[in-house]
Design a protein around this motif. Structure first.
Motif, PDB file in Angstrom:
ATOM      1  N   ASP A  48       0.807  -1.219   0.000  1.00  0.00           N
ATOM      2  CA  ASP A  48       0.000   0.000   0.000  1.00  0.00           C
ATOM      3  C   ASP A  48       0.841   1.270   0.000  1.00  0.00           C
ATOM      4  OD1 ASP A  48       1.038  -0.341   2.514  1.00  0.00           O
ATOM      5  OD2 ASP A  48      -0.813   0.126   3.597  1.00  0.00           O
ATOM      6  N   ALA A  49       2.158   1.147  -0.191  1.00  0.00           N
ATOM      7  CA  ALA A  49       3.032   2.325  -0.175  1.00  0.00           C
ATOM      8  C   ALA A  49       2.853   3.157  -1.437  1.00  0.00           C
ATOM      9  CB  ALA A  49       4.489   1.902  -0.042  1.00  0.00           C
ATOM     10  N   HIS A  50       3.075   4.465  -1.309  1.00  0.00           N
ATOM     11  CA  HIS A  50       3.116   5.357  -2.464  1.00  0.00           C
ATOM     12  C   HIS A  50       4.532   5.278  -3.050  1.00  0.00           C
ATOM     13  CE1 HIS A  50      -0.709   7.336  -1.354  1.00  0.00           C
ATOM     14  NE2 HIS A  50      -0.298   7.171  -0.111  1.00  0.00           N
ATOM     15  N   LEU A  51       4.658   4.842  -4.282  1.00  0.00           N
ATOM     16  CA  LEU A  51       5.971   4.673  -4.907  1.00  0.00           C
ATOM     17  C   LEU A  51       6.426   6.018  -5.467  1.00  0.00           C
ATOM     18  CD1 LEU A  51       5.411   1.216  -6.617  1.00  0.00           C
ATOM     19  CD2 LEU A  51       6.169   1.739  -4.285  1.00  0.00           C
ATOM     20  N   LEU A  52       6.914   6.842  -4.585  1.00  0.00           N
ATOM     21  CA  LEU A  52       7.320   8.208  -4.907  1.00  0.00           C
ATOM     22  C   LEU A  52       8.726   8.436  -4.374  1.00  0.00           C
ATOM     23  CD1 LEU A  52       4.056  10.037  -3.690  1.00  0.00           C
ATOM     24  CD2 LEU A  52       4.580   9.278  -6.008  1.00  0.00           C
TER      25      LEU A  52
END
Length: 383
Positions: A48-52
């Motif tokens: 669920d991580a934001h890949l930023l």
């Protein structure tokens, strides 16, 4: 409380710490999101991580620009942004400065800054990076260090509010009550990894990275007079690993012979998912790092009752205290001598192992630290 965690590429202790912290905070009912690099999310299973991560995407590349915009927008939706590491501090500080409304900013330092040495050309990027980190720390509402020297570093760079924040290992509790690996299991584990089961094991668990100074470890194994197997668990820099294996090539194993010195063997067994088992069979644990804060694996070795030989650097002296043997950084002869003394003295190994385990039993748990972080966040938001 809504919290955004920001971390870059982290395959070791920093990522493991953050994984436990996120779990603990979510268990307390907080809404926690993570912005990170693709590789880090994959290693720790953060689906669920934001890949930023604009740093490695290239700040001016199309993806980098998109990542900057998205992380700035995301920062404006939370109460607090918590950055882990130097690069994350800069990314988070930029995002917070542009976010509307502006959240509070917390930065946790887990590693020392690289020294500005060498040629002028090589020093310039380090000095520029140091100035950028200093700018980020001055904008932070709270800066924590994983060891006392990191707190001093933060203060020297202009941080306004600083605090020591211990980083606990989630594996300590289980190892505190684990017995030594039974002989049959020990033999199967060693044999399966290509390590002779009939001699003591000197264990290192480490990323293959320059900071860990495994060159000193290999040299210490070559200087050791004990008939032992030196085992390195971990992966990382493939080119460095090749060089280390070449350096270790001349270190051959042979059994004790009348009138002849024995030579140690060095086994690089790669990354493993059974590290607790290796700790439960080790006779001595060694860490030759040039610098460490509060190394998770040293915590785990102490909890397992394994005597520790570690370099006198960073937060290791405070962590180990007098329950292990501290040696100078970059001194293979001192490492070899300490290991040889312990392998020749079962009573000393047992005493240090027991004392290390008792020390580990007194540490705060990851759950305790998660609650402490909630208190820090509340104080920061109300300050």
């Amino acid at each position: 409380m809504r919290v955004l965690m920001v971390v870059g590429r982290a395959a070791g202790g920093v990522g493991a710490h953050l994984d436990g912290l996120v779990t603990g905070l979510r268990a307390e009912g907080h809404d926690v999101e993570v912005a990170t690099a693709d590789s880090t999310a994959e290693v720790f299973g953060w689906d669920d991580a934001h890949l930023l991560w604009p740093v490695h995407a290239g700040a001016r590349s199309p993806r980098g620009l998109v990542d900057w915009h998205r992380i700035m927008r995301l920062a404006g939706t939370v109460d607090l942004v918590h950055a882990h590491g130097h690069q994350a501090a800069v990314v988070a500080a930029v995002a917070v400065a542009r976010a509307r409304p502006r959240p509070r900013l917390v930065v946790s330092l887990h590693n020392d800054l690289p020294p500005a040495t060498g040629s002028v050309r090589s020093r310039v990027p380090v000095e520029v990076g140091r100035r950028a980190v200093g700018w980020a720390l001055r904008r932070a509402d709270l800066v924590t260090g994983a060891s006392d020297d990191l707190v001093v570093l933060a203060e020297s760079l202009g941080a306004r509010r600083t605090e020591l924040a211990n980083v606990p290992s989630t594996s300590v509790a289980g190892l505190l009550h684990a017995d030594r690996l039974p002989p049959g299991e020990r033999a199967r584990l060693l044999t399966g990894a290509g390590v002779p089961p009939d001699r003591p094991v000197v264990l290192t668990v480490s990323r293959i990275a320059p900071q860990k100074d495994l060159t000193t470890l290999v040299a210490a194994a070559g200087s050791s007079r004990a008939a032992a197997s030196w085992v390195v668990v971990g992966d990382g820099d493939a080119r460095l690993l090749t060089r280390l294996e070449e350096e270790a090539h001349g270190i051959r194993e042979q059994g004790p012979a009348e009138g002849a010195a024995t030579r140690a063997g060095v086994h690089f067994v790669g990354a493993r998912d059974d590290v607790p088992g290796w700790l439960r069979l080790a006779d001595v644990f060694v860490l030759t790092s040039r610098w460490e804060a509060r190394a998770l694996v040293v915590q785990e070795a102490m909890a397992a009752g394994v005597p520790v030989v570690a370099t006198r650097t960073g937060g290791l002296p405070d962590l180990v205290g007098d329950t292990g043997v501290l040696v100078p950084v970059g001194d293979p002869d001192a490492v070899a001598a300490a290991v040889d003394r312990l392998l020749a003295d079962p009573a000393a190994r047992a005493r240090l192992g027991t004392e290390g385990r008792s020390r580990a039993a007194a540490w705060a748990s990851p759950e305790d630290e998660a609650r402490r972080w909630t208190e820090r966040y509340v104080d920061t938001l109300s300050g």
